[in-house]
Design an enzyme around this catalytic site. Structure first.
Site, PDB file in Angstrom:
ATOM      1  N   ASN A  40       0.901  -1.258  -0.012  1.00 59.00           N
ATOM      2  CA  ASN A  40       0.037  -0.030  -0.070  1.00 59.00           C
ATOM      3  C   ASN A  40       0.810   1.420  -0.072  1.00 59.00           C
ATOM      4  O   ASN A  40       0.298   2.348  -0.608  1.00 59.00           O
ATOM      5  CB  ASN A  40      -1.015   0.085   1.203  1.00 59.00           C
ATOM      6  CG  ASN A  40      -0.379  -0.138   2.391  1.00 59.00           C
ATOM      7  OD1 ASN A  40       0.517  -0.671   2.827  1.00 59.00           O
ATOM      8  ND2 ASN A  40      -1.047   0.732   3.442  1.00 59.00           N
ATOM      9  N   GLY A  54       1.918  -6.221   7.226  1.00 56.62           N
ATOM     10  CA  GLY A  54       1.117  -6.705   6.206  1.00 56.62           C
ATOM     11  C   GLY A  54      -0.265  -7.073   6.989  1.00 56.62           C
ATOM     12  O   GLY A  54      -0.587  -6.733   7.998  1.00 56.62           O
ATOM     13  N   THR A  76      -1.574 -13.275   7.648  1.00 56.01           N
ATOM     14  CA  THR A  76      -0.202 -13.414   7.332  1.00 56.01           C
ATOM     15  C   THR A  76       0.806 -13.293   8.692  1.00 56.01           C
ATOM     16  O   THR A  76       1.595 -14.329   8.735  1.00 56.01           O
ATOM     17  CB  THR A  76       0.304 -12.502   6.111  1.00 56.01           C
ATOM     18  OG1 THR A  76      -0.685 -12.231   5.180  1.00 56.01           O
ATOM     19  CG2 THR A  76       1.535 -13.076   5.695  1.00 56.01           C
ATOM     20  N   GLU A 114       3.291  -5.384  12.358  1.00 56.90           N
ATOM     21  CA  GLU A 114       2.471  -4.481  12.079  1.00 56.90           C
ATOM     22  C   GLU A 114       1.413  -4.947  11.246  1.00 56.90           C
ATOM     23  O   GLU A 114       1.642  -5.126   9.913  1.00 56.90           O
ATOM     24  CB  GLU A 114       3.244  -3.347  11.430  1.00 56.90           C
ATOM     25  CG  GLU A 114       4.221  -2.561  12.404  1.00 56.90           C
ATOM     26  CD  GLU A 114       3.998  -2.202  13.563  1.00 56.90           C
ATOM     27  OE1 GLU A 114       2.688  -1.645  13.663  1.00 56.90           O
ATOM     28  OE2 GLU A 114       4.766  -2.111  14.559  1.00 56.90           O
ATOM     29  N   CYS A 126      -3.333   1.317   6.483  1.00 55.09           N
ATOM     30  CA  CYS A 126      -3.705   0.835   7.449  1.00 55.09           C
ATOM     31  C   CYS A 126      -4.197   1.704   8.518  1.00 55.09           C
ATOM     32  O   CYS A 126      -5.007   1.148   9.523  1.00 55.09           O
ATOM     33  CB  CYS A 126      -2.524  -0.139   8.034  1.00 55.09           C
ATOM     34  SG  CYS A 126      -1.033   1.201   8.467  1.00 55.09           S
ATOM     35  N   GLU A 132       7.420   0.100  16.147  1.00 52.77           N
ATOM     36  CA  GLU A 132       8.306   0.746  15.370  1.00 52.77           C
ATOM     37  C   GLU A 132       8.615   2.221  15.769  1.00 52.77           C
ATOM     38  O   GLU A 132       7.906   2.767  16.555  1.00 52.77           O
ATOM     39  CB  GLU A 132       7.983   0.570  13.903  1.00 52.77           C
ATOM     40  CG  GLU A 132       7.935  -0.836  13.482  1.00 52.77           C
ATOM     41  CD  GLU A 132       7.446  -1.024  11.975  1.00 52.77           C
ATOM     42  OE1 GLU A 132       6.628  -0.240  11.494  1.00 52.77           O
ATOM     43  OE2 GLU A 132       8.136  -1.771  11.223  1.00 52.77           O
TER      44      GLU A 132
HETATM   45  P1  NAD Z   1       0.134  -9.499   3.059  1.00 52.55           P
HETATM   46  O1  NAD Z   1       0.013  -9.995   4.384  1.00 52.55           O
HETATM   47  O2  NAD Z   1      -0.500 -10.190   2.044  1.00 52.55           O
HETATM   48  O3  NAD Z   1       1.553  -9.296   2.260  1.00 52.55           O
HETATM   49  C1  NAD Z   1       2.448  -8.552   3.220  1.00 52.55           C
HETATM   50  C2  NAD Z   1       3.887  -8.976   2.609  1.00 52.55           C
HETATM   51  O4  NAD Z   1       4.218 -10.111   3.180  1.00 52.55           O
HETATM   52  C3  NAD Z   1       4.174  -9.033   0.883  1.00 52.55           C
HETATM   53  O5  NAD Z   1       5.358  -8.819   0.926  1.00 52.55           O
HETATM   54  C4  NAD Z   1       3.872 -10.529   0.990  1.00 52.55           C
HETATM   55  O6  NAD Z   1       4.627 -11.126  -0.121  1.00 52.55           O
HETATM   56  C5  NAD Z   1       4.406 -11.092   2.251  1.00 52.55           C
HETATM   57  N1  NAD Z   1       3.806 -12.621   2.555  1.00 52.55           N
HETATM   58  C6  NAD Z   1       2.852 -12.935   2.314  1.00 52.55           C
HETATM   59  N2  NAD Z   1       2.490 -14.512   2.756  1.00 52.55           N
HETATM   60  C7  NAD Z   1       3.518 -14.524   3.399  1.00 52.55           C
HETATM   61  C8  NAD Z   1       4.233 -15.616   4.203  1.00 52.55           C
HETATM   62  N3  NAD Z   1       3.493 -16.690   4.179  1.00 52.55           N
HETATM   63  N4  NAD Z   1       5.383 -15.676   4.721  1.00 52.55           N
HETATM   64  C9  NAD Z   1       6.108 -14.647   4.472  1.00 52.55           C
HETATM   65  N5  NAD Z   1       5.811 -13.465   3.875  1.00 52.55           N
HETATM   66  C10 NAD Z   1       4.477 -13.153   3.250  1.00 52.55           C
HETATM   67  O7  NAD Z   1      -0.541  -7.885   3.299  1.00 52.55           O
HETATM   68  P2  NAD Z   1      -0.865  -6.976   1.868  1.00 52.55           P
HETATM   69  O8  NAD Z   1      -2.028  -7.231   1.361  1.00 52.55           O
HETATM   70  O9  NAD Z   1       0.487  -6.758   1.200  1.00 52.55           O
HETATM   71  O10 NAD Z   1      -0.834  -5.557   2.686  1.00 52.55           O
HETATM   72  C11 NAD Z   1      -2.274  -5.252   3.215  1.00 52.55           C
HETATM   73  C12 NAD Z   1      -2.118  -5.544   4.514  1.00 52.55           C
HETATM   74  O11 NAD Z   1      -1.191  -4.599   5.289  1.00 52.55           O
HETATM   75  C13 NAD Z   1      -3.502  -4.771   5.440  1.00 52.55           C
HETATM   76  O12 NAD Z   1      -4.087  -5.616   6.089  1.00 52.55           O
HETATM   77  C14 NAD Z   1      -3.019  -3.526   6.004  1.00 52.55           C
HETATM   78  O13 NAD Z   1      -3.794  -3.192   7.252  1.00 52.55           O
HETATM   79  C15 NAD Z   1      -1.889  -3.954   6.615  1.00 52.55           C
HETATM   80  N6  NAD Z   1      -0.798  -2.881   6.819  1.00 52.55           N
HETATM   81  C16 NAD Z   1      -0.478  -2.755   8.233  1.00 52.55           C
HETATM   82  C17 NAD Z   1       0.240  -1.543   8.449  1.00 52.55           C
HETATM   83  C18 NAD Z   1       0.638  -1.110   9.885  1.00 52.55           C
HETATM   84  O14 NAD Z   1       1.558  -0.611  10.015  1.00 52.55           O
HETATM   85  N7  NAD Z   1       0.050  -1.965  10.881  1.00 52.55           N
HETATM   86  C19 NAD Z   1       0.989  -0.771   7.551  1.00 52.55           C
HETATM   87  C20 NAD Z   1       0.545  -0.988   6.210  1.00 52.55           C
HETATM   88  C21 NAD Z   1      -0.440  -2.232   5.728  1.00 52.55           C
END
Ligand code: NAD
Length: 479
Positions: free
Chosen positions: A149, A225, A229, A247, A281, A460
């Site tokens: 994002n 993420g 996950t 996070e 997020c 963080e």
């Molecule tokens: P995601 O969990 O699908 O992926 C995030 C990252 O993790 C990507 O690089 C992905 O390739 C990797 N990944 C996926 N499965 C994995 C696994 N099994 N092992 C290791 N790595 C893996 O998330 P997304 O769809 O990319 O992002 C959206 C999410 O991120 C939303 O839920 C959002 O709220 C969250 N987010 C949180 C914050 C925060 O600071 N709390 C900030 C931004 C986004």
């Protein structure tokens, strides 16, 4: 076709398995580049290169590390236009947003931690004939996994403190938004970052991401993420006793009291709901409004939302760009359908947009506002992560808190009131890691950042993250 490559040991590397993933432009749906579909072998190569680099990097003085990081920040400033354009093409966000938010903030991340490390002091505890001092030493090789994002913004938010503290890094950007991380690698090469200190490996979460999490020599994982996950990553990393920073997702309330500064609150509630297509997020996606203000607020809010222009991220005047992928667009649309099944009324938006011209096959959704749902329905409980918000009313502070806290997430809340005591009472009782009062997304990088409950583990930012990326050792000397 532009083939992006892995950056390992200071060199460009194709995937060992010869496999590639397509990378489309969200605004057009067209594939414009490919990235390595990396696996265990590529991660192993990255670990080997990081192991060689670690004594060099961790052995440098903080001033030397800081100087190299400041060179990187300068390189980013020199490449500002290219970075901003790449971010918008790859992610779908308006170019104007990349220029005012993503890229400036990514540069600030590098500059901030390059200088913060110089002021990172350790503690000392004196006693009779005894002195204790505490050392914060680099961990070694750390893994940084980031989402799509805010691609470069969150990539650098992890990498900068990891590098500043003397670690070598294996980083994986999201496979959906790999572009600016690759440009960043070019900048690092020119800035004099020693080979192997930062290794960027592209690929899917299931293959490349899992290989990082499971690698026994990568002893800390910083992940941003989704919550699902994050839970999976914890299940692999925790039994290996890795340090973990998670996070995760959010379902954030914007809480609006009748005594708020009305115009400012409406403007900021729209911003908090729809910036970056609602794909932040921290976006306020549940708007809670005091009963006596509900109708006036709703009407003014809708009027402003209807003025938002959805379309080509590269056109001046666009407020809402494309969603990151077709799958994500379909997911968001399925929530709009669900909201109606759950009894919600769509006040505006709700449809896919197909702009004229080059973006006609892109993945766009109108900014959508829904009312008439209770707090416990799925629409109000699950993270949608798109341009969709709901409106609910409350009668007093107690009810506002019940609604706001009534979710398994606890990332960020924003409160709008002119009453000082109420602002503090709410901030005190809200179960969120971040509370903004009369503002949203106002960030000071020295402050702790992160969520409670299912929104994550750890914080963080500031000195918190420098502690995360170091091993703490106490030395006790009797004299
Ligand atoms: P995601 O969990 O699908 O992926 C995030 C990252 O993790 C990507 O690089 C992905 O390739 C990797 N990944 C996926 N499965 C994995 C696994 N099994 N092992 C290791 N790595 C893996 O998330 P997304 O769809 O990319 O992002 C959206 C999410 O991120 C939303 O839920 C959002 O709220 C969250 N987010 C949180 C914050 C925060 O600071 N709390 C900030 C931004 C986004």
């Amino acid at each position: 076709m532009n083939n992006l490559l892995n950056y390992i040991a200071g060199t460009w590397q194709e995937p060992s398995n010869g496999l590639w993933l397509d990378n489309p432009e969200p605004a057009t749906g067209e594939i414009f580049s490919r990235i390595p579909d990396s696996g265990e072998q590529d991660i192993q190569m990255a670990v080997e290169s990081a192991k060689k680099a670690f004594p060099i990097w961790s052995g440098m003085s903080v001033e030397e590390r800081s100087r190299i990081m400041l060179n990187i920040a300068q390189g980013m400033k020199d490449a500002f236009d290219a970075l901003a354009e790449a971010e918008s093409k790859d992610q779908g966000k308006p170019l104007s947003l990349s220029r005012v938010m993503d890229i400036p903030r990514a540069i600030q991340n590098i500059e901030f931690f390059a200088t913060e490390i110089i002021h990172f002091a350790s503690e000392s505890h004196g006693g009779k004939g005894v002195v204790n001092y505490t050392v914060h030493a680099p961990i070694g090789i750390v893994g940084c996994i980031s989402p799509w994002n805010l691609p470069l913004y969150l990539f650098t938010w992890k990498i900068a403190p990891a590098l500043a503290t003397g670690n070598c890094v294996i980083a994986k950007p999201s496979e959906l938004t790999p572009f600016t991380a690759t440009l960043f690698a070019e900048i690092c090469m020119k800035a004099g970052l020693p080979d192997g200190v930062l290794n960027i490996v592209h690929g899917s979460g299931l293959q490349a991401g899992s290989a990082i999490v499971a690698h026994p020599e990568i002893t800390a994982i910083s992940f941003t993420g989704g919550t699902v996950t994050g839970r999976h990553i914890a299940s692999i990393a925790a039994p290996m006793f890795k340090k973990l920073s998670l996070e995760l997702g959010g379902k954030n309330p914007s809480i609006i009291f009748a005594d708020c500064d009305f115009e400012e609150t409406v403007t900021q509630a729209v911003r908090s709901a729809f910036t970056n297509q609602g794909e932040i997020c921290l976006c306020g996606s549940r708007i809670l409004i005091e009963e006596s203000l509900y109708e006036k607020f709703r009407d003014a809010f809708i009027e402003k939302v209807q003025q938002l222009k959805v379309g080509d991220p590269f056109e001046a005047g666009t407020n809402i760009g494309a969603l990151v992928s077709k799958a994500h667009m379909e997911k968001v649309m399925s929530y709009i359908e669900l909201a109606q099944e759950e009894g919600g009324t769509i006040l505006c938006g709700g449809k896919i947009v197909s702009p004229e011209g080059r973006c006609k096959n892109g993945w766009f959704i109108e900014p959508t506002v829904i009312e008439g749902l209770n707090n416990s329905c799925r629409t109000n409980q699950e993270e949608i992560f798109g341009p969709v918000v709901t409106l609910q009313s409350f009668s007093n502070e107690e009810e506002a808190l019940l609604l706001a806290n009534g979710t398994r997430y606890g990332l960020a809340a924003n409160v709008w009131t002119q009453h000082l005591g109420r602002a503090h009472r709410m901030a005190n009782a809200l179960e969120f890691g971040i509370v903004w009062v009369n503002c949203w997304l106002l960030r000071d990088l020295r402050t702790p950042f992160g969520g409670m409950k299912d929104s994550g583990v750890g914080r963080e930012g500031g000195f918190e993250v420098l502690r995360f990326f170091t091993e703490t050792k106490n030395v006790c000397v009797k004299f």
